[in-house]
Enzyme design. Structure first.
Site: not given
Ligand code: M6R
Length: 612
Positions: A2, A27, A74, A100-101, A485, A489, A492, A607
């Site tokens: 959010c 967000r 979100w 937010n929360g 990774e 990628k 997602e 994000k």
């Molecule tokens: O902000 P952070 O690095 O703590 O976030 C961790 C994950 O939420 C983040 O890496 C997420 O998996 C991404 N969507 C990956 O692309």
């Protein structure tokens, strides 16, 4: 998750809020809403969907106001819908609030309110908290500020809340616990945001609000208090961020821009720290804990998602160079598991946003047990950065695409520098190897540019493979985290099912998936495991799998076994993941685009995951 924005001052609030919400859409983007206070009451406009959809829907409405709050959601409690969109209005209609929360004890509070005759118009925990505040205000005949303070003492959970009150036309009241809140200080005006992006063109002076603090924000006054009603002097910081950094700059998507920024962001990360001629690595936030790290019997990496993959790569690097036992933990598991933490244990928290709720709570738990917390964080001033004893920023600049790319290479660069620094102090690395690795690391930005020059080839591969139903990513050693990774990628961004696996472990199950339709991506750069990986390729080929490989330039053997290759320049295996991940970022991006997906805002994701 959010995004929240607020404004109070002489300008029109609505355009500032809408522009700010667009910048915070990373967000969350399930629904959008604004509450505008124009001295004649509070008007709320809200709608399921993205910010632009709300904008279109309210053309022609009375949007004139000098005070306002806005939200991009979100969903946690209640599906994405008009009725669950924020802001919510209190029973009397006088208060409007965004949140937010998560309020964990909302159902108990809701039952109390229902028994008092309250009726709810949404499924959200936010509406419950708002009416709880209104009920306290009414019952205690107190100010809104006091009612919020009393309410928050009963609340279990995480929040940033922003409220406007029809009876107090210039004021926004905000409070924070566990979710981020930044207040921009202008001349006769104030801005509020989940991060500083909504206020960038108006002010560079910001205050990061801490947990358990409340802000009473008027055009020419900012009062900060704790929940005990004691005033706190706001600590104003100067933002080191330009507007261009949060714009697409001619790229179709933020994700592509961020992939292409990597030569520069890794360079920025190394600059001023790594000196390959003098043979030094300068990192003051690490230096002060160097003795403890050298003596530590173990290091625990705590992170989520892509950052967790960086932690896994760091496990290989630290164990090899520093000979210290490393454990890599998913923050969400670590925090709930009652982990064994001894005084003096080193916890390295890795996070792009610095706001990931699970990582934040995990380090707070470890800190309480006497661990030393080092943050490897991208967002300056973020909660994890502030909760850490020391550490180092990745300096990758704002990452707005939901899929993490440049943050990952930045994390690898920082973690490699820390490992090299500690290995050098500890004497667990020879001088020659140390100097060699400093040089290899120093050459990474140039080699990244080389990889990116071959992006068009990867775009063609994306067209060829975009209709595959599943993908398998395989790697060994330093490239195993890269396989994970690459798979993350792809899934997602393109919604294609993908799995990352250690290449040899594939024989213990996933090999059953292999047929002539399955693309199997090998991360096959030249390293100590190369021959073994070639055998794994043969095993896939023998079962008619479609082998695509990331290979080192000039590796004819791997090339001959692959249907397609993506080439990276030669480098040392320790720093190779910083190069080998880039073709996989590009492959995921181009497949996502070819499939018509919204790569910057993939479905269901946000994000910054600020809820557990
Ligand atoms: O902000 P952070 O690095 O703590 O976030 C961790 C994950 O939420 C983040 O890496 C997420 O998996 C991404 N969507 C990956 O692309």
């Amino acid at each position: 998750m959010c995004g929240i924005v607020g404004y109070t001052g002489p300008r029109e609030a609505y355009p500032i809020i809408i522009k700010g919400l667009k910048r915070l859409e990373y967000r969350g983007y399930d629904s959008t809403g604004v509450a505008l206070q124009n001295g004649q009451g509070v008007k709320v406009y809200k709608k399921k969907g993205r910010v632009a959809e709300l904008e279109d829907a309210i053309v022609g409405k009375d949007l004139h106001a000098h005070v306002g709050i806005g939200h991009t959601r979100w969903a946690t409690h209640g599906e994405p819908s008009d009725r669950n969109a924020h802001p919510h209005q209190s029973s009397s209609g006088k208060l409007a609030m965004i949140h937010n929360g998560i309020i964990e004890n909302y159902s108990q509070l809701k039952n109390e309110l229902i028994s008092k005759g309250y009726v709810f118009h949404s499924d959200t925990d936010t509406e419950v908290l708002l009416n709880f505040i209104e009920e306290i205000k009414k019952n205690n005949n107190c100010s809104l500020e006091e009612a919020i303070r009393i309410a928050l003492k009963r609340v279990v959970g995480a929040y940033v809340i922003l409220l406007v009150d029809a009876d107090d036309p210039n004021t926004i009241i905000a409070a924070r616990k566990g979710s981020p809140l930044v207040i921009g200080v202008g001349k006769g005006e104030h801005f509020l945001g989940s991060d500083a992006s909504p206020m960038l063109e108006y002010t560079k002076e910001v205050v990061y609000v801490n947990d358990y603090e409340m802000a009473i924000v008027k055009p020419d006054e900012l009062i900060l208090k704790n929940l005990g009603n004691e005033k706190i002097t706001p600590y104003i910081q100067k933002l080191d961020l330009e507007l261009a950094a949060i714009e697409k700059g001619g790229y179709d998507h933020f994700m592509l821009k961020e992939i292409f920024e990597q030569p520069q962001t890794v360079y920025d990360c190394l600059r001023g720290r790594l000196d390959p001629v003098a043979g030094t690595i300068t990192m003051s936030g690490i230096q002060q804990y160097a003795d403890q790290i050298v003596k530590a019997s173990r290091i625990v990496m705590v992170a989520c998602g892509t950052s967790w993959h960086a932690g896994l790569a760091a496990e290989y690097i630290f164990e090899e160079l520093c000979r210290i036992n490393v454990e890599v933990e998913y923050a969400s598991e670590f925090r709930y598991r009652n982990p064994v933490i001894n005084k003096g244990d080193i916890i390295i928290a890795i996070s792009q946003s610095g706001e990931t709720a699970d990582t934040l709570v995990a380090i707070e738990t470890a800190k309480a047990k006497g661990a030393i917390i080092l943050g490897v964080v991208n967002v300056v001033g973020s909660s994890i950065a502030r909760a850490s004893h020391g550490g180092a920023y990745t300096h990758a600049g704002p990452e707005i695409g939901v899929a993490s790319t440049k943050a990952f290479t930045g994390q690898l660069a920082v973690l490699t520098m820390i490992a090299l620094k500690i290995a050098y102090i500890k004497g667990s690395i020879s001088n020659d190897r140390y100097m060699h690795l400093l040089n290899e690391l120093n050459e990474i930005p140039e080699k990244l540019a080389w990889v990116l020059n071959h992006a068009d080839h990867i775009k063609k591969l994306a067209e060829k493979y975009k209709d595959a139903r599943d993908f398998l990513y395989l790697g060994r050693g330093y490239n195993f985290p890269v396989a994970l990774e690459g798979a993350l990628k792809l899934k997602e961004i393109s919604y294609i099912h993908a799995e990352g696996y250690p290449a040899a472990e594939m024989k213990h199950g996933p090999i059953a998936l292999v047929d002539e339709t399955l693309p199997v991506v090998f991360i096959a750069t030249k390293d100590a495991y190369h021959e073994k990986l070639i055998s794994n390729m043969q095993e896939i080929k023998a079962r008619k799998g479609r082998v695509i490989s990331v290979i080192t330039e000039g590796d004819e053997m791997a090339k001959s076994l692959s249907e397609d290759v993506m080439i990276v320049p030669e480098t040392d295996e320790i720093v190779a993941p910083m190069l080998s991940v880039v073709p996989l970022q590009l492959l995921a991006y181009y497949i996502g685009v070819a499939k018509g997906q919204d790569v910057d805002k993939p479905r269901n994701l946000a994000k910054s995951v600020t809820v557990e």
